[in-house]
Design a protein around this motif. Structure first.
Motif, PDB file in Angstrom:
ATOM      1  N   GLU A 159       4.735  -2.646   2.861  1.00  0.00           N
ATOM      2  CA  GLU A 159       3.989  -3.899   2.865  1.00  0.00           C
ATOM      3  C   GLU A 159       2.787  -3.748   3.784  1.00  0.00           C
ATOM      4  O   GLU A 159       2.873  -3.119   4.839  1.00  0.00           O
ATOM      5  N   ASP A 160       1.689  -4.321   3.376  1.00  0.00           N
ATOM      6  CA  ASP A 160       0.440  -4.224   4.129  1.00  0.00           C
ATOM      7  C   ASP A 160       0.283  -5.458   5.006  1.00  0.00           C
ATOM      8  O   ASP A 160       0.139  -6.570   4.511  1.00  0.00           O
ATOM      9  N   HIS A 161       0.296  -5.255   6.310  1.00  0.00           N
ATOM     10  CA  HIS A 161       0.158  -6.361   7.251  1.00  0.00           C
ATOM     11  C   HIS A 161      -1.292  -6.552   7.708  1.00  0.00           C
ATOM     12  O   HIS A 161      -1.568  -7.438   8.504  1.00  0.00           O
ATOM     13  N   ALA A 170      -3.322   6.621   3.847  1.00  0.00           N
ATOM     14  CA  ALA A 170      -2.897   5.318   3.340  1.00  0.00           C
ATOM     15  C   ALA A 170      -3.870   4.892   2.238  1.00  0.00           C
ATOM     16  O   ALA A 170      -5.068   5.178   2.321  1.00  0.00           O
ATOM     17  N   TYR A 171      -3.335   4.221   1.232  1.00  0.00           N
ATOM     18  CA  TYR A 171      -4.125   3.918   0.039  1.00  0.00           C
ATOM     19  C   TYR A 171      -3.865   2.495  -0.407  1.00  0.00           C
ATOM     20  O   TYR A 171      -2.738   2.147  -0.746  1.00  0.00           O
ATOM     21  N   ALA A 172      -4.925   1.681  -0.402  1.00  0.00           N
ATOM     22  CA  ALA A 172      -4.856   0.322  -0.929  1.00  0.00           C
ATOM     23  C   ALA A 172      -5.429   0.375  -2.341  1.00  0.00           C
ATOM     24  O   ALA A 172      -6.638   0.353  -2.533  1.00  0.00           O
ATOM     25  N   LEU A 173      -4.557   0.496  -3.308  1.00  0.00           N
ATOM     26  CA  LEU A 173      -4.988   0.625  -4.700  1.00  0.00           C
ATOM     27  C   LEU A 173      -5.604  -0.664  -5.220  1.00  0.00           C
ATOM     28  O   LEU A 173      -5.325  -1.739  -4.699  1.00  0.00           O
ATOM     29  N   ARG A 174      -6.416  -0.501  -6.257  1.00  0.00           N
ATOM     30  CA  ARG A 174      -6.935  -1.678  -6.938  1.00  0.00           C
ATOM     31  C   ARG A 174      -5.767  -2.524  -7.420  1.00  0.00           C
ATOM     32  O   ARG A 174      -4.718  -1.996  -7.793  1.00  0.00           O
ATOM     33  N   ILE A 177       0.851  -1.187   0.000  1.00  0.00           N
ATOM     34  CA  ILE A 177       0.000   0.000   0.000  1.00  0.00           C
ATOM     35  C   ILE A 177       0.885   1.234   0.000  1.00  0.00           C
ATOM     36  O   ILE A 177       2.093   1.143   0.231  1.00  0.00           O
ATOM     37  N   ILE A 178       0.283   2.370  -0.261  1.00  0.00           N
ATOM     38  CA  ILE A 178       0.972   3.642  -0.072  1.00  0.00           C
ATOM     39  C   ILE A 178       0.554   4.163   1.293  1.00  0.00           C
ATOM     40  O   ILE A 178      -0.643   4.248   1.591  1.00  0.00           O
ATOM     41  N   LYS A 179       1.526   4.474   2.125  1.00  0.00           N
ATOM     42  CA  LYS A 179       1.256   4.998   3.460  1.00  0.00           C
ATOM     43  C   LYS A 179       2.226   6.140   3.727  1.00  0.00           C
ATOM     44  O   LYS A 179       3.437   5.965   3.629  1.00  0.00           O
ATOM     45  N   ASN A 180       1.668   7.298   4.037  1.00  0.00           N
ATOM     46  CA  ASN A 180       2.501   8.482   4.306  1.00  0.00           C
ATOM     47  C   ASN A 180       3.524   8.713   3.198  1.00  0.00           C
ATOM     48  O   ASN A 180       4.696   8.884   3.448  1.00  0.00           O
ATOM     49  N   THR A 181       3.085   8.664   1.978  1.00  0.00           N
ATOM     50  CA  THR A 181       3.860   8.899   0.753  1.00  0.00           C
ATOM     51  C   THR A 181       5.018   7.913   0.541  1.00  0.00           C
ATOM     52  O   THR A 181       6.001   8.246  -0.100  1.00  0.00           O
TER      53      THR A 181
END
Length: 175
Positions: A12-14, A130-134, A4-8
């Motif tokens: 890894e997304d846990h 934070a952004y969980a893109l498609r 994911i994108i988190k704080n620019t």
């Protein structure tokens, strides 16, 4: 592991996202031990059980669900997801802004669902960090898209003063 994108930054997304199957009730769903974003209905129905079990709770709001249901629980939640069921549904922008401005939530607000590069700058303006893109979108291009605009005219969560006030303040400092 998904990213994911988190704080620019790309990280890894846990966290996993729990969804209820059609007809499944919040009381019947098995609670995972891993960090999980729970649907609001599960959180509301089983809050005490989740807290007593010491699970790392996070909650996600669907587009039609408002953040007022979480107002008394914000200090317990590390992550709140806001769902964008389709690109044209903007209700979750309002939920994010309310979480930041009305409820002073300082934890992570994550965009879920139909999240695309074109939306990220505006999501950040509303307080989403934070952004969980498609899955079919390029996360590296999306991260670069966060820097498309160097400044914004209007006040928002990420910049509470409009540009004309910032310019006036700079002019007064220079004088």
């Amino acid at each position: 592991m998904p990213r994911i994108i988190k704080n620019t930054q790309i990280v890894e997304d846990h966290w996993q996202v729990l969804t209820l199957a059609e007809g499944e009730t919040p009381e019947a769903v098995a609670l995972p031990a891993a960090p999980t974003l729970l649907p609001l209905a599960v959180w509301l129905a089983r809050r005490n059980e989740i807290v007593a079990a010491g699970l790392a709770p996070g909650v996600w709001l669907d587009a039609g669900e408002g953040p007022e249901a979480l107002a008394d629980d914000l200090d317990r939640l590390a992550v709140i997801g806001v769902n964008f069921p389709k690109f044209t549904d903007g209700r979750s922008y309002s939920s994010a802004r309310l979480l930041r401005e009305r409820y002073a939530y300082r934890g992570e607000i994550r965009a879920l669902g139909d999240v695309q590069q074109d939306q990220l700058f505006f999501m950040r303006r509303c307080g989403i960090d934070a952004y969980a893109l498609r899955a079919d979108k390029d996360i590296d291009k999306a991260l670069a898209g966060l820097a498309v605009f160097s400044d914004a005219y209007q006040a928002a969560v990420d910049q509470p003063q409009p540009l004309f006030r910032r310019r006036t303040a700079r002019g007064q400092e220079a004088a």
